[in-house]
Enzyme design. Structure first.
Site, short mmCIF file in Angstrom:
data_model
loop_
_atom_site.label_atom_id
_atom_site.label_comp_id
_atom_site.label_asym_id
_atom_site.label_seq_id
_atom_site.Cartn_x
_atom_site.Cartn_y
_atom_site.Cartn_z
N ASN A 34 0.80 -1.34 0.00
CA ASN A 34 -0.01 0.00 0.34
C ASN A 34 0.82 1.45 -0.05
O ASN A 34 0.38 2.35 0.06
CB ASN A 34 -0.91 0.00 0.98
N THR A 37 5.21 2.89 3.82
CA THR A 37 6.32 2.90 4.19
C THR A 37 7.13 2.33 2.91
O THR A 37 8.51 2.45 2.99
CB THR A 37 6.66 2.00 5.51
N LYS A 107 -5.96 -20.30 2.47
CA LYS A 107 -6.84 -21.17 2.48
C LYS A 107 -7.75 -21.45 1.09
O LYS A 107 -7.94 -22.57 0.55
CB LYS A 107 -7.78 -20.92 3.68
N TYR A 147 3.34 -3.17 17.72
CA TYR A 147 4.14 -4.19 16.80
C TYR A 147 4.33 -5.47 17.38
O TYR A 147 3.97 -6.57 16.64
CB TYR A 147 5.65 -3.49 16.48
#
Ligand code: UDP
Length: 329
Positions: A34, A37, A107, A147
């Site tokens: 995205n 960063t 999955k 985090y």
């Protein structure tokens, strides 16, 4: 038929090196990021490849990839303490909701998934060096908790999908890693010191610099991750270089390497900054026949050359523009 792998965080430091490696191994690579960063500059060189495609997508919201997938490498996450402070909610979401979405995708596609976990699951460790069976010493409500706890949840949900759904899962606990394509201004110690050296500024050592870290060169790390993905071992494996050094000695090493005429200044130690960190890598050695090969002097030279090759303006840029819209003012 080529094997097809989805790499999330593809425009980031580790993700982009993984894209390179999987393409070199003859895979069809789907990159996803995205770009909060990450930086497209890290993967621009892959655009001409017919085996590479890229989606600008936030995996915390929804993930869809048309066609088959054999493997998923989930590397999307902010990964520096400064980033967690600036974008804590996104950090929590990508480790939890993002991981849930990717496990669901794995999955549905009957794909094997490797998730990027971290030495941060050990927190400020009371056991040294850290073996995989150490449960850690983490402050859930401290600034690093966003985090650490997201990554601990990530491990828990990954094992649940493995045990409950029989999904093929792998968990890499990644220790400090360095190399080309680290973000110059992400606040991590190595780009911080090299940036300071190149700008002729004093080195900022936090605390008294006696805290230790163990730095792994990125090519070694990628080799370990590649082997782990192809192994049949579902439990967490530490991947890192056990060569431990104090931050003060590390600063001296970089001063010698760069020839910088700067001095060290001492600043407050950030909250919950781990005092020691070194991986116990017996499992990686026995299960993956892996251990790091590139020593720090060699890896640091390559990394310094990379930072020197950047546009000098980058040295003075404070942060990515993309960050701005996420930061609370
Ligand atoms: N550090 C430092 N000066 C800096 C940046 C970091 O002394 O300019 C220290 C930091 O306090 C920590 C170590 O270097 O003890 C490694 O920090 P980093 O942010 O790279 O990652 P961490 O291993 O803490 O996640």
């Amino acid at each position: 038929m080529k094997k097809r792998v989805l790499i999330t965080g593809a425009a980031g430091f580790l993700g982009s090196h993984l894209c390179d490696r999987f393409l070199k191994e003859g895979f069809n690579v789907v990159g996803m990021d995205n770009l909060i960063t990450g930086d497209l500059k890290n993967i621009e060189h892959l655009y001409p490849s017919e085996n590479f495609s890229f989606y600008n997508c936030d995996v915390s919201n929804f993930v869809h990839v048309p066609g088959e997938l054999d493997y998923i490498m989930h590397f999307a996450s902010p990964a520096s303490p400064i980033d967690y402070l600036k974008i804590p909610i996104q950090t929590l979401k990508v480790g939890s909701l993002g991981t849930h979405n990717l496990l669901g995708l794995a999955k549905a596609k009957k794909a094997r998934i490797l998730v990027a976990s971290t030495s941060e699951v050990y927190g400020d460790p009371e056991v040294h060096p850290q073996p995989e069976d150490y449960w850690g010493h983490v402050n859930p409500i401290g600034p690093r908790g966003v985090y650490d706890e997201a990554k601990r949840f990530q491990e828990a949900i990954t094992m649940a999908y493995h045990r409950f759904h029989g999904l093929e899962t792998r968990i890499a606990r990644i220790f400090n890693t360095y190399g080309p394509r680290m973000r110059l201004n992400d606040g991590r110690v190595l780009p911080a010191f090299i940036g300071q050296a190149l700008r002729g500024e004093d080195f900022t050592v936090f605390g008294d610099g006696s805290q230790t870290r163990s730095f792994c060169y990125v090519d070694d790390l990628v080799e370990g991750l590649y082997r782990l993905l192809l192994s049949d071992y579902p439990e967490p494996v530490n991947i890192g270089n056990p060569d431990e050094i104090s931050i003060k000695d590390f600063a001296e090493e970089i001063i010698n390497l760069t020839g910088a005429k700067t001095k060290i200044i001492y600043k407050d130690l950030p909250h919950d900054d781990p005092k020691k960190r070194r991986p116990e890598i017996g499992k990686a050695k026995s299960i993956l026949s892996w251990e790091p090969k590139i020593d720090r002097s060699e890896g640091l030279k390559i990394t310094l050359d990379y930072f020197k090759s950047l546009n000098p303006d980058d040295l003075y840029k404070k942060e990515h523009k993309q960050f701005d819209k996420y930061i609370k003012r």
